[in-house]
Design a protein around this motif. Sequence first.
Motif, PDB file in Angstrom:
ATOM      1  N   VAL A 104       0.844  -1.069  -0.099  1.00  0.00           N
ATOM      2  CA  VAL A 104       0.024   0.093  -0.215  1.00  0.00           C
ATOM      3  C   VAL A 104       0.895   1.200  -0.488  1.00  0.00           C
ATOM      4  N   SER A 105       2.023   1.379   0.628  1.00  0.00           N
ATOM      5  CA  SER A 105       2.669   2.357   0.869  1.00  0.00           C
ATOM      6  C   SER A 105       3.878   2.244  -0.254  1.00  0.00           C
ATOM      7  N   ALA A 106       3.618   2.007  -1.701  1.00  0.00           N
ATOM      8  CA  ALA A 106       4.659   1.730  -2.520  1.00  0.00           C
ATOM      9  C   ALA A 106       3.125   2.861  -3.674  1.00  0.00           C
ATOM     10  N   PHE A 107       2.596   3.197  -3.590  1.00  0.00           N
ATOM     11  CA  PHE A 107       1.263   3.616  -4.081  1.00  0.00           C
ATOM     12  C   PHE A 107       0.869   4.869  -2.965  1.00  0.00           C
ATOM     13  N   ASN A 109       0.833   7.398  -0.207  1.00  0.00           N
ATOM     14  CA  ASN A 109       1.660   8.269   1.136  1.00  0.00           C
ATOM     15  C   ASN A 109       1.793   7.990   2.393  1.00  0.00           C
ATOM     16  N   ASN A 110       2.963   7.201   2.818  1.00  0.00           N
ATOM     17  CA  ASN A 110       2.891   6.253   3.506  1.00  0.00           C
ATOM     18  C   ASN A 110       2.869   6.424   5.410  1.00  0.00           C
ATOM     19  N   THR A 111       2.296   8.382   5.757  1.00  0.00           N
ATOM     20  CA  THR A 111       2.230   8.375   7.155  1.00  0.00           C
ATOM     21  C   THR A 111       0.648   8.602   6.926  1.00  0.00           C
ATOM     22  N   PRO A 112      -0.518   8.423   6.396  1.00  0.00           N
ATOM     23  CA  PRO A 112      -1.232   8.475   6.475  1.00  0.00           C
ATOM     24  C   PRO A 112      -1.958   6.864   7.419  1.00  0.00           C
ATOM     25  N   VAL A 113      -0.941   6.401   6.050  1.00  0.00           N
ATOM     26  CA  VAL A 113      -1.326   4.145   5.969  1.00  0.00           C
ATOM     27  C   VAL A 113      -0.502   4.439   7.295  1.00  0.00           C
ATOM     28  N   VAL A 114       0.381   4.730   8.851  1.00  0.00           N
ATOM     29  CA  VAL A 114       0.382   4.310   9.318  1.00  0.00           C
ATOM     30  C   VAL A 114      -0.228   5.064  10.535  1.00  0.00           C
ATOM     31  N   ALA A 115      -0.940   5.833  10.067  1.00  0.00           N
ATOM     32  CA  ALA A 115      -2.102   6.974  11.088  1.00  0.00           C
ATOM     33  C   ALA A 115      -3.249   5.397  11.105  1.00  0.00           C
ATOM     34  N   VAL A 116      -3.566   4.964   9.497  1.00  0.00           N
ATOM     35  CA  VAL A 116      -4.709   4.241   9.554  1.00  0.00           C
ATOM     36  C   VAL A 116      -4.383   3.020  10.738  1.00  0.00           C
ATOM     37  N   PHE A 117      -3.034   2.275  10.504  1.00  0.00           N
ATOM     38  CA  PHE A 117      -3.350   0.698  11.026  1.00  0.00           C
ATOM     39  C   PHE A 117      -2.589   1.331  12.428  1.00  0.00           C
ATOM     40  N   ILE A 118      -1.815   2.013  13.363  1.00  0.00           N
ATOM     41  CA  ILE A 118      -1.546   1.977  14.799  1.00  0.00           C
ATOM     42  C   ILE A 118      -2.539   1.578  15.495  1.00  0.00           C
ATOM     43  N   PRO A 119      -3.641   2.309  15.633  1.00  0.00           N
ATOM     44  CA  PRO A 119      -5.094   1.880  16.071  1.00  0.00           C
ATOM     45  C   PRO A 119      -5.503   0.163  16.677  1.00  0.00           C
ATOM     46  N   ILE A 120      -5.097  -0.250  14.845  1.00  0.00           N
ATOM     47  CA  ILE A 120      -6.100  -1.892  14.230  1.00  0.00           C
ATOM     48  C   ILE A 120      -5.235  -2.273  15.080  1.00  0.00           C
TER      49      ILE A 120
END
Length: 597
Positions: A104-107, A109-120
Amino acid sequence: MSPALITLLIAFAAVILFVTEWLTVDLVAMLIIVALVVTGVVSPGEGLEGFSNGATLTVAFMFVLSAALLKTGALQLLAARMAERFRKRPKQATLLLMLLVAVVSAFVNNTPVVAVFIPIVGRIAVTAKINPAKLLIPLSFASIMGGMCTLIGTSTNILVSGIAQEAGLQGFSVFTLAPVGVVILVLGVIYLTYIGDRLLPNREAEESLAEQFALHDYLAEILIPEDSQLADTRIMDSAIVRELDMDIIEVRRGKDRFTLPPGDFRLAAEDTLKVRCDREKIKGLKDWVRLTDQSSGVRVMGTGLERDNSSLVEMVVTPNSEFVGKTLRQVDFRRSYRAVPLAIRHREATLNERLYELPLMAGDVILAEAKTHYLKELYRIEQGQDSPFILLSSDTIHDFKRTRFAFVIMVVIGVISLATANVVPISIAALMGVCVLVLGRTLSMSEAYESIDWKIVFLLAGALSLGKAMGNSGLDETIAGLLANSVSHLGVYALIAVLYLVTNVLTEVMSNNATAALLAPVAIAAGQQIGIDPMALLVTVSIAASASFMTPVGYQTNAMVYSAGRYKFLDFTKVGTPLNLICWMVTTAMVPWVFGL
């Protein structure tokens, strides 16, 4: 003073400001432009060219595409379905989680991706009885490695490609970095799963949030006697609140409870107040009440925080948050978010005192007590594109919208296909994608504007002007000559190894984009002087600038998981140093082979 010396001094000053963080990165970028124009190193037009550069615009448009994908709820659904796998096969599930985040981060922006995954990831850890610290560093590192694989994976790659185009080179295609990036990703994921896991901390978690944040000594109960001067006064007017600078968390009056009462709430005799204030003030509270009321109607209490009408929330400050650099008082935290701060986890320290005076940083965790009925509003704020925080304990924000997800994926694939086939430049392809998403009502124009990280946009514009100045003044050729003369006799492998190391050391202590902006012009000049393809050296700079694994402050996603995972600084060094060595060796070995040097 020569233009080269002026540019060198401005670059040196910028490095100091980036490292010390005395000023925000976007302000430093604007000061770079002003300084270069005022000193005459670049013309006003050249100074402002960065704002219209294809690289800057591409980054802005990619933020919008990322926001659209996240809004579909697809990532939350995928991660939630992995929880069962973690309970049965944790190592395999960790590997799959990292691959999912990386792809997912390859396509995106990785900052919001990590933001989504931290609580998960936090919920997965609780369900599968895994320490969250075993998952959060791999989460951040996987997102970084995924971003190395494509042009659009990170703004750093787009910036370096833009500098190449400014110098008259072709720039990167979407998959120019893939041969090196994918090998790093595969080896990195294997290392983190089977070796790095042993280096990650496995500290015992405390029984409760109250114990984690050491709250017991910072909460007290006050009983208002019949003859107290506090009776029949508004909270905002009461001397005890003004003089002791405390927060009233709850008022109990008979069978009624008033959680987080407003300032105009009127106190009454026999009310019991639950308050938070500093340790020394709690000690003095007994004397203050005894002196006024001739009684000791104060006791230090156990927390007993989570009730039906109030809840504890952990709020992680995001890198682009309005909180960064400000205090809780400056953001009017209590009134804006209907919550009382109880403690702040600031890097490795947990702070319970002077909470309203501490300038916040990205990654800080605020423990607060909020009204339960207001949690939905906090979730709504969190899902905004410019959300100032992530709720560690939040439930899934978006329901999965299958049709909307298919539409967004088709748009993203279309953007990548157009750019890969060189039908239109990547900036125009991304702009077309944004227009389709807005016309398709996936995002509104206001959501599109809010999704853009304007700090990064300004940073890129300033970085591009610095690159222009290095070319105008000849500073890039001077530094490239020194680099080439010192290692060229050792061969191209030595040149790539040294260039990687210099870039990587700088990126661990300052912005990865700023590092790339400084060294990309040098890489181009070095390649031209030695007579090799400059693209090989630019790929080296791109990967080295992103490979920030040894410190929690070198990359935004590392800062986000730092406090959330309750890590120590050296945890990143222990796990990240071998990974940095892997990236260094793979890049040094593969770049000459890929480019036929």
